[in-house]
Design a protein around this motif. Structure first.
Motif, PDB file in Angstrom:
ATOM      1  N   THR A 238      29.421  51.707  22.779  1.00 16.07           N
ATOM      2  CA  THR A 238      30.013  50.985  23.909  1.00 16.07           C
ATOM      3  C   THR A 238      30.638  51.919  24.943  1.00 16.07           C
ATOM      4  OG1 THR A 238      32.212  50.769  22.888  1.00 16.07           O
ATOM      5  CG2 THR A 238      30.555  49.089  22.354  1.00 16.07           C
ATOM      6  N   GLN A 240      33.604  52.407  25.529  1.00 16.34           N
ATOM      7  CA  GLN A 240      34.818  51.840  26.125  1.00 16.34           C
ATOM      8  C   GLN A 240      35.988  52.789  25.902  1.00 16.34           C
ATOM      9  OE1 GLN A 240      35.446  48.695  27.757  1.00 16.34           O
ATOM     10  NE2 GLN A 240      33.225  48.803  27.997  1.00 16.34           N
ATOM     11  N   THR A 277      37.697  55.985  39.276  1.00 12.22           N
ATOM     12  CA  THR A 277      36.258  55.735  39.304  1.00 12.22           C
ATOM     13  C   THR A 277      35.556  56.826  40.106  1.00 12.22           C
ATOM     14  OG1 THR A 277      36.582  54.238  41.182  1.00 12.22           O
ATOM     15  CG2 THR A 277      36.458  53.252  38.989  1.00 12.22           C
ATOM     16  N   VAL A 303      36.000  56.396  34.774  1.00 15.56           N
ATOM     17  CA  VAL A 303      35.407  55.215  34.136  1.00 15.56           C
ATOM     18  C   VAL A 303      34.558  54.448  35.144  1.00 15.56           C
ATOM     19  CG1 VAL A 303      37.259  54.986  32.443  1.00 15.56           C
ATOM     20  CG2 VAL A 303      37.449  53.808  34.652  1.00 15.56           C
ATOM     21  N   ASP A 304      33.663  53.591  34.618  1.00 16.14           N
ATOM     22  CA  ASP A 304      32.883  52.731  35.506  1.00 16.14           C
ATOM     23  C   ASP A 304      33.587  51.387  35.657  1.00 16.14           C
ATOM     24  OD1 ASP A 304      32.356  51.303  33.180  1.00 16.14           O
ATOM     25  OD2 ASP A 304      30.260  51.937  33.034  1.00 16.14           O
ATOM     26  N   SER A 305      32.927  50.429  36.278  1.00 14.43           N
ATOM     27  CA  SER A 305      33.545  49.130  36.552  1.00 14.43           C
ATOM     28  C   SER A 305      33.853  48.344  35.287  1.00 14.43           C
ATOM     29  CB  SER A 305      32.640  48.299  37.460  1.00 14.43           C
ATOM     30  OG  SER A 305      31.366  48.106  36.858  1.00 14.43           O
ATOM     31  N   GLU A 306      33.223  48.702  34.176  1.00 12.31           N
ATOM     32  CA  GLU A 306      33.466  48.020  32.907  1.00 12.31           C
ATOM     33  C   GLU A 306      34.335  48.856  31.971  1.00 12.31           C
ATOM     34  OE1 GLU A 306      29.763  46.767  31.246  1.00 12.31           O
ATOM     35  OE2 GLU A 306      29.192  45.625  33.026  1.00 12.31           O
ATOM     36  N   PHE A 307      35.007  49.853  32.552  1.00  9.14           N
ATOM     37  CA  PHE A 307      35.940  50.725  31.838  1.00  9.14           C
ATOM     38  C   PHE A 307      35.268  51.549  30.745  1.00  9.14           C
ATOM     39  CE2 PHE A 307      40.178  51.956  30.224  1.00  9.14           C
ATOM     40  CZ  PHE A 307      40.793  52.167  31.444  1.00  9.14           C
ATOM     41  N   ARG A 308      34.011  51.901  30.978  1.00 10.88           N
ATOM     42  CA  ARG A 308      33.320  52.814  30.072  1.00 10.88           C
ATOM     43  C   ARG A 308      33.531  54.236  30.552  1.00 10.88           C
ATOM     44  NH1 ARG A 308      27.780  49.369  30.144  1.00 10.88           N
ATOM     45  NH2 ARG A 308      28.135  49.853  32.350  1.00 10.88           N
TER      46      ARG A 308
END
Length: 324
Positions: A238, A240, A277, A303-308
């Protein structure tokens, strides 16, 4: 005596600028609107010291969203007026309003049909009488003790040009990103154009561990990647982001013994670390690092928009790029 002249010079020039404030009037607004509605260029002209001021005004306009260039009036009357069209606007600068080379441009400009904004100190001058708009930059006296060298008058003209450029900048809603587009070189360009993605470490260079790993295992990863930290992710699938573990965290814990090295990363990591970001400016990353409380930091997870977790940025990366 020379020191007194220096102080008097600054007083007189400051007063010349203060006197311009009430002159931000209907004529000024008309000049601004004329330029805003111009879809071609602003051409600034002036002779001698006024010409030097004109070059600076043209440069300021050009770098803040108003296409502009300087036309030397002596060259203009010898062929360079071919650069000017009816769709352009001319800002003509002359304190007296009677400068021969500038006045020499008027017949051709009138024939072409180019609108003229006169920036002069005399309302009754030839230049003013032949202009569409009059910007009053009159001064009571020059700062030169001899009353000869253009000093207060050129300062007033420059200040009025700056005021016009800044009003246009505001009206155009000109942004720092727009400014950066016209300043790609040097430190300024780097600060305004460089993004986090340009300087971050990612891919195989990204130091990552999962929360169940031991601090000792995380330390090996920190050492191998050489970035002084490891990103803690929920799982390698994931990605995350759940925390950050730095070599500073480990050093501070060593003061109490080394038993913690066998504990899980989850017990020592910083949860919910500051992040950024990849699309943000590198200068914004620096600001976050410097303003972090209770103490500044030297790393930021990306991180990206999905907090990865996709990267990490270090203060030294910003130093190398000249952002600091």
């Amino acid at each position: 005596m020379p020191i007194e002249h220096a102080r008097a010079c600054l007083e007189l020039e400051a007063e010349a600028i203060r006197a311009l404030i009430p002159r931000i009037n209907d004529q000024f607004a008309a000049a601004m609107n004329m330029i805003l509605n111009c879809h071609d260029r602003v051409i600034v002209t002036g002779m001698g010291k006024s010409g030097i001021i004109g070059k600076k005004i043209a440069a300021t306009l050009a770098s803040t969203g108003t296409p502009a260039f300087f036309l030397h009036p002596a060259e203009g009357i010898h062929g360079d007026l071919g650069m000017v069209t009816a769709k352009d606007i001319v800002i003509a600068i002359s304190n007296s309003g009677e400068t021969n080379e500038v006045i020499g441009l008027l017949p051709t400009l009138k024939r072409i049909g180019t609108p003229i904004i006169a920036m002069t100190g005399r309302k009754e001058s030839t230049l003013t009488q032949n202009a569409d708009i009059f910007l009053d930059v009159a001064v009571e006296c020059e700062a030169c003790p001899l009353g000869l060298a253009p000093t207060a008058s050129t300062t007033a003209a420059l200040a009025m040009g700056d005021a016009l450029a800044m009003a246009l900048l505001s009206a155009r809603k000109f942004t720092p990103e727009d400014f950066a587009l016209y300043h790609p070189g040097g430190a300024l360009g780097r600060k305004l154009l460089l993004t986090v993605e340009n300087v971050m470490h990612g891919g195989e260079d990204l130091p990552i561990v999962t929360p169940d790993k031991t601090v000792k295992e995380a330390l090996f990863s920190i050492t191998a990647k050489g970035l002084g930290a490891v990103l803690v992710v929920e799982s390698l699938t994931t990605m995350q982001l759940v925390g950050l573990l730095t070599d500073g965290d480990i050093r501070r814990s060593l003061e109490k013994g080394h038993e913690f090295l066998d504990k899980s990363v989850a017990e020592l990591m910083t949860k919910r670390p500051r992040t950024i970001t990849k699309d943000k400016l590198a200068a914004q990353a620096l600001n976050i690092m410097e303003k972090n409380q209770p103490r500044p930091i030297t790393l930021l997870p990306v991180v990206d928009s999905e907090f990865r977790a996709i990267g990490i940025i270090h203060l030294t990366d910003l130093l190398r790029q000249g952002v600091v």
